[in-house]
Design an enzyme around this catalytic site. Structure first.
Site, PDB file in Angstrom:
ATOM      1  N   SER A 143      22.588 -45.091 -57.788  1.00  0.00           N
ATOM      2  CA  SER A 143      22.073 -46.274 -58.112  1.00  0.00           C
ATOM      3  C   SER A 143      20.803 -46.452 -57.333  1.00  0.00           C
ATOM      4  O   SER A 143      20.725 -45.693 -56.409  1.00  0.00           O
ATOM      5  CB  SER A 143      23.031 -47.466 -57.567  1.00  0.00           C
ATOM      6  OG  SER A 143      22.245 -48.783 -57.731  1.00  0.00           O
ATOM      7  N   TYR A 157      28.873 -51.493 -51.906  1.00  0.00           N
ATOM      8  CA  TYR A 157      27.979 -50.854 -52.884  1.00  0.00           C
ATOM      9  C   TYR A 157      27.127 -49.999 -52.341  1.00  0.00           C
ATOM     10  O   TYR A 157      26.709 -48.833 -52.545  1.00  0.00           O
ATOM     11  CB  TYR A 157      27.702 -51.869 -53.766  1.00  0.00           C
ATOM     12  CG  TYR A 157      26.988 -51.447 -55.201  1.00  0.00           C
ATOM     13  CD1 TYR A 157      27.940 -51.027 -56.269  1.00  0.00           C
ATOM     14  CD2 TYR A 157      25.799 -50.805 -55.545  1.00  0.00           C
ATOM     15  CE1 TYR A 157      27.575 -50.528 -57.246  1.00  0.00           C
ATOM     16  CE2 TYR A 157      25.501 -50.240 -56.529  1.00  0.00           C
ATOM     17  CZ  TYR A 157      26.454 -49.918 -57.601  1.00  0.00           C
ATOM     18  OH  TYR A 157      25.976 -49.617 -59.012  1.00  0.00           O
ATOM     19  N   LYS A 161      27.056 -46.018 -52.850  1.00  0.00           N
ATOM     20  CA  LYS A 161      25.858 -45.295 -53.502  1.00  0.00           C
ATOM     21  C   LYS A 161      25.032 -44.585 -52.688  1.00  0.00           C
ATOM     22  O   LYS A 161      24.435 -43.132 -53.268  1.00  0.00           O
ATOM     23  CB  LYS A 161      25.100 -46.412 -54.172  1.00  0.00           C
ATOM     24  CG  LYS A 161      25.940 -47.110 -55.290  1.00  0.00           C
ATOM     25  CD  LYS A 161      26.643 -46.138 -56.314  1.00  0.00           C
ATOM     26  CE  LYS A 161      27.558 -46.733 -57.349  1.00  0.00           C
ATOM     27  NZ  LYS A 161      28.048 -45.953 -58.304  1.00  0.00           N
TER      28      LYS A 161
END
Length: 254
Positions: A143, A157, A161
């Protein structure tokens, strides 16, 4: 003749979004695509669409967070095909309650289990055969948040990532001697189902300005079509109208 004729591509998170678009793009290039995801009915629909466009496809339902299930799924795939040439790790998620002030311990662990551990399980499942063949490609979907820290996506997250980027680099450091190459794709905002889990979902107008799933499908196909001697280590791709940089109101600290 397709550029990927004879290749077998295993795609996780293939029911929707980037995973689905990648599976469709690889099938269009001639690969036999194995679709994995948690929802069998959704995978069946994707498979029907691929077959309708002349592609070759198999369905292998799977929760990548279950390491024993990953091993069994890989055994079945190799039993049918004898080789996996391309692994696309696209399974991933985030939570509506994602920041330090509202994320639960269970929620944080779930994000880590899917986004990072699940990816590792799938990589470990294909590496032995790829080493034996002295060839293989692994594409990991990270991401923008894996390259640049953002408030919007939250600690779980962001951490997972970033870890995906490092995991991919480690693959290239260790496995290049075995003919294995890995690419980490770091997309900015993409109009996929994960947007529904935002604390404030983006507007329809903003979704239209984002990367679309097909943009990432084309990116995955580009990496897969590169010759074996060329390793595309990392791709950072974002919408031209980059709301993360511009500062959209729904991304702001609340």
């Amino acid at each position: 003749m397709g550029t990927l004729d004879g290749k077998v591509a295993w795609v996780t998170g293939a029911g929707t979004g980037i995973g689905r678009a990648g599976a469709e793009a690889l099938a269009a290039a001639g690969a036999t695509v194995v679709l994995s995801g948690r929802r069998a009915a959704v995978l069946d629909q994707v498979a029907e669409d691929i077959v309708a466009h002349g592609g070759a496809v198999e369905v292998e339902p799977l929760d990548v967070a279950d390491k024993e299930a990953v091993i069994k799924a890989a055994d079945r795939i190799y039993g049918r095909n004898r080789h996996v040439d391309i692994l696309v790790n696209s399974a991933g998620l985030n939570l509506p309650k994602r920041h330090f002030n509202d994320v639960s311990l269970e929620g944080f662990e779930h994000v880590v289990q899917v986004n990072l551990n699940g990816m590792f399980y799938c990589i470990q499942a294909v590496l032995p055969a790829m080493r034996a063949h002295k060839d293989g490609l692994i594409i990991n979907i990270s991401s923008w948040a894996g390259r640049y820290d953002t408030y919007m996506t939250g600690p779980a997250y962001n951490a997972t990532k970033h870890a995906v980027v490092s995991l991919t680099n480690s693959l290239n450091i260790e496995e290049c001697v075995n003919g294995i190459r890995a690419c980490c794709i770091c997309p900015g905002e993409a109009a996929t189902e994960i947007m529904k889990n935002r604390p404030v979902p983006p507007s329809k107008e903003d979704l239209g300005r984002m990367l679309q799933a097909d943009d990432l499908g084309r990116t995955i196909r580009f990496v897969a079509e590169m010759p074996p001697h060329a390793c595309v280590n990392e791709i950072v791709i974002s919408p031209t109208w980059n709301r993360i940089i511009l500062g959209a109101s729904d991304l702001a600290r609340r």
